[in-house]
Design a protein around this motif. Structure first.
Motif, short mmCIF file in Angstrom:
data_model
loop_
_atom_site.label_atom_id
_atom_site.label_comp_id
_atom_site.label_asym_id
_atom_site.label_seq_id
_atom_site.Cartn_x
_atom_site.Cartn_y
_atom_site.Cartn_z
N LEU A 1 0.83 -1.19 0.00
CA LEU A 1 0.00 0.00 0.00
C LEU A 1 0.87 1.25 0.00
O LEU A 1 2.05 1.21 0.35
CB LEU A 1 -0.95 -0.01 1.19
N ASN A 2 0.26 2.36 -0.40
CA ASN A 2 0.95 3.64 -0.43
C ASN A 2 1.01 4.21 0.99
O ASN A 2 -0.01 4.35 1.66
CB ASN A 2 0.23 4.60 -1.36
N ALA A 3 2.23 4.55 1.43
CA ALA A 3 2.43 5.01 2.80
C ALA A 3 1.91 6.42 3.04
O ALA A 3 1.80 6.85 4.18
CB ALA A 3 3.92 4.96 3.14
N GLU A 4 1.58 7.15 1.97
CA GLU A 4 1.07 8.51 2.12
C GLU A 4 -0.45 8.57 2.08
O GLU A 4 -1.07 9.40 2.73
CB GLU A 4 1.63 9.40 1.02
N THR A 5 -1.06 7.68 1.30
CA THR A 5 -2.50 7.77 1.07
C THR A 5 -3.30 6.60 1.62
O THR A 5 -4.52 6.71 1.76
CB THR A 5 -2.78 7.85 -0.45
N GLY A 6 -2.66 5.46 1.90
CA GLY A 6 -3.39 4.28 2.34
C GLY A 6 -4.04 3.50 1.21
O GLY A 6 -4.81 2.57 1.47
N VAL A 7 -3.73 3.83 -0.05
CA VAL A 7 -4.29 3.09 -1.19
C VAL A 7 -3.54 1.77 -1.35
O VAL A 7 -2.30 1.76 -1.47
CB VAL A 7 -4.18 3.91 -2.49
N VAL A 8 -4.25 0.67 -1.34
CA VAL A 8 -3.65 -0.65 -1.55
C VAL A 8 -3.50 -0.88 -3.05
O VAL A 8 -4.48 -0.85 -3.79
CB VAL A 8 -4.52 -1.76 -0.92
N THR A 9 -2.26 -1.08 -3.49
CA THR A 9 -1.98 -1.14 -4.92
C THR A 9 -1.71 -2.55 -5.44
O THR A 9 -1.89 -2.80 -6.63
CB THR A 9 -0.76 -0.27 -5.25
N ARG A 10 -1.26 -3.47 -4.59
CA ARG A 10 -0.92 -4.82 -5.04
C ARG A 10 -1.32 -5.83 -3.96
O ARG A 10 -1.21 -5.57 -2.77
CB ARG A 10 0.58 -4.98 -5.30
N LEU A 11 -1.75 -7.00 -4.41
CA LEU A 11 -1.95 -8.15 -3.54
C LEU A 11 -1.19 -9.34 -4.12
O LEU A 11 -1.19 -9.55 -5.34
CB LEU A 11 -3.43 -8.52 -3.43
N LEU A 12 -0.56 -10.10 -3.25
CA LEU A 12 0.02 -11.39 -3.64
C LEU A 12 -0.83 -12.47 -3.01
O LEU A 12 -0.87 -12.63 -1.78
CB LEU A 12 1.47 -11.51 -3.16
N ASP A 13 -1.54 -13.23 -3.83
CA ASP A 13 -2.45 -14.28 -3.38
C ASP A 13 -1.66 -15.59 -3.28
O ASP A 13 -1.22 -16.13 -4.29
CB ASP A 13 -3.60 -14.40 -4.38
N LEU A 14 -1.48 -16.09 -2.05
CA LEU A 14 -0.73 -17.33 -1.82
C LEU A 14 -1.63 -18.52 -1.56
O LEU A 14 -1.14 -19.61 -1.25
CB LEU A 14 0.25 -17.14 -0.66
N GLY A 15 -2.92 -18.33 -1.65
CA GLY A 15 -3.85 -19.45 -1.58
C GLY A 15 -4.23 -19.87 -0.18
O GLY A 15 -3.93 -19.21 0.81
N ARG A 16 -4.92 -21.00 -0.10
CA ARG A 16 -5.40 -21.53 1.17
C ARG A 16 -4.66 -22.81 1.51
O ARG A 16 -3.71 -23.19 0.86
CB ARG A 16 -6.91 -21.79 1.09
#
Length: 394
Positions: free
Chosen positions: A326-341
């Motif tokens: 996420l962006n440290a200035e705005t709190g916008v989450v820009t990427r996710l890494l999905d590692l599954g269940r």
């Protein structure tokens, strides 16, 4: 006389004829040049009317090729906002791969110039931990023999191994270990030990530049390593983000909160006052239905980005292990890494960033991964490394 000879003579005869309206002729010539450069076509023949006779002129010279002032690279496609590792990981080789090597020296006999990592092996079958090891920048694995550490525990008696993911200082020269009623600091370059009394069931330890923070279940303390005094820091020890070690800062970031109310916080405090800014995390940069449900482990900052592990929802599936950036200035989450269940619970704690902007994280079972959010590349660092790891990475 042939027609082509007549054309040649008329062309020569008209070369010295000046246009009746030089300004308008110049603008027209410039317009044609711009058009020809945009289209990339050859120059067209110009038709000049003289005394009512149409005379074909020779073709105009091609415009000179345009050389950019600075070379431009081909654009790189933006990586997908939700990413997944490949089915088969590659292990291209890494200095951290030696973490699993056997111990070859003691720290007391051979202090390090700089540590790359600390590792405390834990038997995956019995849960019994071994002694902490120090991987130096010379590639040798040393036994941390200068101090005997107990497990940390909370007020309810829950115990954990003493090595934490943020025990190693960003410069790799110092290690800190929370213990009940004290924090122990080891200078890895001299193999010397200092103890700082501090009341409480202390579990958390983390660095902000050369500042040392220690926490129990509810409270964080900033410890002055010169005087041994401490002051309370108005932040959650669970959610404090380890800052970028290359940037001197007097503020502390937090990322966390309860499910459905995750926030980014920025704290600054003095003896007289505390200042807090906070923002709700923003998931609108992700495809609809993708979000973080809850965080765990330490968050790590690099530049204007923060990476932290958590449980994700992607599409219609929840309870997935993964990592968010996420962006440290705005709190916008820009990427996710999905590692599954179907992994060990809280399998995939973030351990920091490397110098190339990749996130280093645990990978169940028993390994380390390197993830580059800007490209989506995921590679293996080391296999079969069961236990706790702390890296000199921020």
């Amino acid at each position: 006389m042939k027609e082509e000879d007549l054309t040649r003579l008329l062309t020569v005869a008209t070369e010295d004829i000046r246009p009746a309206h030089p300004a308008s002729a110049g603008w027209e010539r410039a317009r044609r040049t711009r058009r020809n450069r945009r289209a990339g076509a050859a120059a067209v023949a110009v038709v000049l009317l003289t005394g009512g006779t149409a005379v074909a002129l020779r073709p105009a010279d091609r415009p000179s090729p345009i050389t950019p002032a600075t070379p431009t690279a081909s654009p790189v496609p933006s990586a997908a906002p939700v990413q997944r590792p490949p089915d088969q990981l590659t292990y291209p080789g890494d200095p951290l791969g030696r973490l699993g090597d056997p111990v070859s020296a003691s720290l007391s006999a051979r202090p390090v110039r700089q540590a790359l990592a600390l590792y405390q092996p834990v038997d995956p079958g019995t849960g019994v931990e071994g002694r902490i090891r120090v991987l130096g920048d010379d590639g040798l694995v040393r036994d941390l023999d200068v101090v005997t550490l107990a497990r940390t525990r909370d007020a309810d008696g829950n115990a954990a191994v003493p090595l934490k993911s943020s025990s190693l200082s960003p410069d790799g020269r110092t290690a800190a270990f929370a213990q009940t009623d004290e924090v122990i600091v080891v200078d890895l370059t001299t193999a010397t030990v200092r103890r700082y009394p501090l009341k409480g069931y202390l579990e958390h330890v983390f660095w902000s530049g050369d500042r040392l923070f220690v926490g129990d279940n509810d409270t964080a303390y900033e410890v002055d390593r010169v005087t041994g005094t401490s002051r309370e820091a108005p932040v959650s020890p669970w959610d404090v983000v380890s800052p970028d070690p290359s940037v001197r800062t007097d503020t502390v970031l937090t990322v966390g909160g309860a499910p459905e109310s995750l926030t980014l916080g920025r704290y600054a405090w003095s003896a007289a006052s505390t200042h807090l800014d906070s923002w709700a995390l923003d998931f609108r940069a992700l495809p609809s239905g993708n979000r973080v449900d809850e965080f765990y482990g330490r968050g790590w900052q690099r530049g204007d980005q923060v990476a932290r592990a958590g449980w994700l929802t992607t599409g219609s599936m929840s309870g997935l292990e993964g990592v968010a950036v996420l962006n440290a200035e705005t709190g916008v989450v820009t990427r996710l890494l999905d590692l599954g269940r179907d992994r060990w619970k809280a399998c995939c704690e973030v351990l920091g960033w490397d110098r190339d902007g990749a996130v280093l994280l645990r990978h169940d079972p028993g390994g380390l991964l390197r993830w580059q959010p800007s490209t989506g590349a995921v590679t293996g660092v080391v296999r079969d490394l069961y236990g706790e790891v702390s890296l000199a990475a921020g």
